[in-house]
Design a protein around this motif. Structure first.
Motif, PDB file in Angstrom:
ATOM      1  N   ILE A 183      -8.777   0.101 -19.524  1.00 30.28           N
ATOM      2  CA  ILE A 183      -8.932   1.370 -18.819  1.00 30.28           C
ATOM      3  C   ILE A 183      -7.678   1.682 -17.999  1.00 30.28           C
ATOM      4  N   PHE A 184      -7.134   0.677 -17.295  1.00 31.12           N
ATOM      5  CA  PHE A 184      -5.939   0.927 -16.483  1.00 31.12           C
ATOM      6  C   PHE A 184      -4.782   1.410 -17.360  1.00 31.12           C
ATOM      7  N   THR A 185      -4.555   0.770 -18.494  1.00 26.88           N
ATOM      8  CA  THR A 185      -3.449   1.170 -19.386  1.00 26.88           C
ATOM      9  C   THR A 185      -3.655   2.592 -19.907  1.00 26.88           C
ATOM     10  N   LYS A 186      -4.868   2.928 -20.308  1.00 31.78           N
ATOM     11  CA  LYS A 186      -5.146   4.291 -20.790  1.00 31.78           C
ATOM     12  C   LYS A 186      -4.929   5.315 -19.678  1.00 31.78           C
ATOM     13  N   TRP A 187      -5.383   4.989 -18.477  1.00 30.74           N
ATOM     14  CA  TRP A 187      -5.233   5.912 -17.345  1.00 30.74           C
ATOM     15  C   TRP A 187      -3.765   6.057 -16.975  1.00 30.74           C
ATOM     16  N   ARG A 188      -3.020   4.933 -16.951  1.00 30.51           N
ATOM     17  CA  ARG A 188      -1.573   4.966 -16.677  1.00 30.51           C
ATOM     18  C   ARG A 188      -0.861   5.829 -17.717  1.00 30.51           C
ATOM     19  N   ASN A 189      -1.183   5.636 -18.988  1.00 27.88           N
ATOM     20  CA  ASN A 189      -0.534   6.405 -20.065  1.00 27.88           C
ATOM     21  C   ASN A 189      -0.864   7.894 -20.006  1.00 27.88           C
ATOM     22  N   SER A 190      -1.983   8.238 -19.349  1.00 31.06           N
ATOM     23  CA  SER A 190      -2.348   9.655 -19.213  1.00 31.06           C
ATOM     24  C   SER A 190      -1.681  10.304 -17.999  1.00 31.06           C
ATOM     25  N   GLY A 191      -0.987   9.496 -17.163  1.00 27.89           N
ATOM     26  CA  GLY A 191      -0.294  10.068 -16.004  1.00 27.89           C
ATOM     27  C   GLY A 191      -0.901   9.701 -14.667  1.00 27.89           C
ATOM     28  N   PHE A 192      -1.689   8.619 -14.619  1.00 31.15           N
ATOM     29  CA  PHE A 192      -2.350   8.200 -13.378  1.00 31.15           C
ATOM     30  C   PHE A 192      -3.186   9.357 -12.819  1.00 31.15           C
ATOM     31  N   GLU A 193      -3.225   9.493 -11.482  1.00 27.08           N
ATOM     32  CA  GLU A 193      -4.051  10.534 -10.850  1.00 27.08           C
ATOM     33  C   GLU A 193      -3.523  11.935 -11.111  1.00 27.08           C
ATOM     34  N   ARG A 194      -2.272  12.070 -11.517  1.00 25.32           N
ATOM     35  CA  ARG A 194      -1.691  13.390 -11.814  1.00 25.32           C
ATOM     36  C   ARG A 194      -1.990  13.828 -13.251  1.00 25.32           C
ATOM     37  N   GLY A 195      -2.527  12.926 -14.055  1.00 28.75           N
ATOM     38  CA  GLY A 195      -2.853  13.242 -15.447  1.00 28.75           C
ATOM     39  C   GLY A 195      -4.179  13.969 -15.570  1.00 28.75           C
ATOM     40  N   SER A 196      -4.615  14.145 -16.793  1.00 28.29           N
ATOM     41  CA  SER A 196      -5.828  14.922 -17.065  1.00 28.29           C
ATOM     42  C   SER A 196      -7.103  14.277 -16.523  1.00 28.29           C
ATOM     43  N   TYR A 197      -7.103  12.953 -16.316  1.00 30.04           N
ATOM     44  CA  TYR A 197      -8.307  12.297 -15.807  1.00 30.04           C
ATOM     45  C   TYR A 197      -8.423  12.376 -14.287  1.00 30.04           C
ATOM     46  N   GLY A 198      -7.310  12.475 -13.588  1.00 29.33           N
ATOM     47  CA  GLY A 198      -7.342  12.576 -12.129  1.00 29.33           C
ATOM     48  C   GLY A 198      -7.752  11.278 -11.462  1.00 29.33           C
ATOM     49  N   TYR A 199      -8.388  11.419 -10.312  1.00 28.22           N
ATOM     50  CA  TYR A 199      -8.787  10.263  -9.514  1.00 28.22           C
ATOM     51  C   TYR A 199     -10.077   9.629 -10.036  1.00 28.22           C
TER      52      TYR A 199
ATOM     53  N   GLU B 262       0.849  -1.184   0.000  1.00 30.22           N
ATOM     54  CA  GLU B 262       0.000   0.000   0.000  1.00 30.22           C
ATOM     55  C   GLU B 262       0.887   1.237   0.000  1.00 30.22           C
ATOM     56  N   MET B 263       0.666   2.118  -0.966  1.00 31.97           N
ATOM     57  CA  MET B 263       1.471   3.334  -1.105  1.00 31.97           C
ATOM     58  C   MET B 263       0.559   4.548  -1.148  1.00 31.97           C
ATOM     59  N   SER B 264       1.099   5.706  -0.792  1.00 32.85           N
ATOM     60  CA  SER B 264       0.351   6.957  -0.863  1.00 32.85           C
ATOM     61  C   SER B 264       0.680   7.692  -2.144  1.00 32.85           C
ATOM     62  N   THR B 265      -0.305   8.397  -2.679  1.00 32.29           N
ATOM     63  CA  THR B 265      -0.068   9.227  -3.856  1.00 32.29           C
ATOM     64  C   THR B 265       0.799  10.418  -3.446  1.00 32.29           C
ATOM     65  N   PRO B 266       1.524  11.011  -4.406  1.00 30.62           N
ATOM     66  CA  PRO B 266       2.403  12.139  -4.066  1.00 30.62           C
ATOM     67  C   PRO B 266       1.674  13.303  -3.383  1.00 30.62           C
ATOM     68  N   ASP B 267       0.401  13.528  -3.739  1.00 29.28           N
ATOM     69  CA  ASP B 267      -0.330  14.632  -3.113  1.00 29.28           C
ATOM     70  C   ASP B 267      -0.986  14.239  -1.789  1.00 29.28           C
ATOM     71  N   GLY B 268      -0.872  12.956  -1.408  1.00 34.06           N
ATOM     72  CA  GLY B 268      -1.404  12.485  -0.138  1.00 34.06           C
ATOM     73  C   GLY B 268      -2.910  12.322  -0.086  1.00 34.06           C
ATOM     74  N   LYS B 269      -3.599  12.440  -1.221  1.00 31.00           N
ATOM     75  CA  LYS B 269      -5.057  12.369  -1.224  1.00 31.00           C
ATOM     76  C   LYS B 269      -5.612  10.947  -1.296  1.00 31.00           C
ATOM     77  N   ALA B 270      -4.739   9.975  -1.548  1.00 35.59           N
ATOM     78  CA  ALA B 270      -5.215   8.594  -1.685  1.00 35.59           C
ATOM     79  C   ALA B 270      -4.077   7.620  -1.425  1.00 35.59           C
ATOM     80  N   GLN B 271      -4.456   6.351  -1.246  1.00 35.64           N
ATOM     81  CA  GLN B 271      -3.498   5.263  -1.161  1.00 35.64           C
ATOM     82  C   GLN B 271      -3.864   4.279  -2.263  1.00 35.64           C
ATOM     83  N   PHE B 272      -2.868   3.503  -2.720  1.00 34.35           N
ATOM     84  CA  PHE B 272      -3.136   2.582  -3.819  1.00 34.35           C
ATOM     85  C   PHE B 272      -2.274   1.343  -3.699  1.00 34.35           C
ATOM     86  N   MET B 273      -2.697   0.318  -4.415  1.00 35.83           N
ATOM     87  CA  MET B 273      -1.939  -0.928  -4.577  1.00 35.83           C
ATOM     88  C   MET B 273      -2.104  -1.355  -6.024  1.00 35.83           C
TER      89      MET B 273
END
Length: 174
Positions: free
Chosen positions: A133-149, A82-93
């Protein structure tokens, strides 16, 4: 019996806590199917390692989401802790299903101390064309990309593909 509010813990209390933690209170073991994590509300909701996996799942929200989508049979093994996002708004695995190669992530939104935090699954699992969907979201920059969380799990469109809503728009697996 062990009381978390006590400041000093004797050997008997530690033994009672260990027995209770292991699900052996009253001398009866509670069986848990090998492919599913214990329920998050149970005493045994401590770190769970799916069979055949190296990484554990520790937080109740992650355990609940992992179980609700089918556990190892659907997501495979965790590939990260379990890791935290750089902005601290979420955790992910992150997860990967060795049988299909599908990559997935579970994101739990909100501060760790907030009760009832929502957990969302982002996955390539339903994609048959390599445009998950995961690959498209990853390629857009994950939560820091244009789609966000993510704001919801993927929903079946009824037309042979899935779509998922994010703060900055929708992605599908077509």
């Amino acid at each position: 019996m062990y009381s978390p509010s006590r400041r000093t813990v004797g050997a008997a209390s530690l033994l009672a806590a260990a027995i209770s933690f292991a699900g052996l209170a009253g001398g009866v073991a509670q069986a848990v199917p090998a492919h599913t994590a214990p329920a998050a509300g149970s005493v045994a909701a401590a770190p769970f390692t799916p069979p055949g996996c190296r990484q554990s799942i520790a937080t109740p929200e992650f355990i609940d989401k992992y179980n609700s989508v089918g556990g190892k049979d659907v997501l495979g093994c965790p590939t990260t802790g379990e890791m935290s996002t750089p902005d601290g708004k979420a955790q992910f695995m992150y997860f990967q299903d060795d049988r299909t190669g599908a990559d997935s992530a579970i994101y739990v939104i909100g501060p760790r101390s907030a009760p009832g935090r929502p957990a969302f699954l982002i996955t390539d699992r339903a994609s048959t064309r390599g445009h998950g969907i995961f690959t498209k979201w990853r390629n857009s920059g994950f939560e820091r990309g244009s789609y966000g969380y993510p704001t919801q799990d993927a929903v079946d469109s009824g037309a042979g593909y899935s779509a998922q809503q994010f703060h900055g728009g929708s992605l599908d697996n077509r």
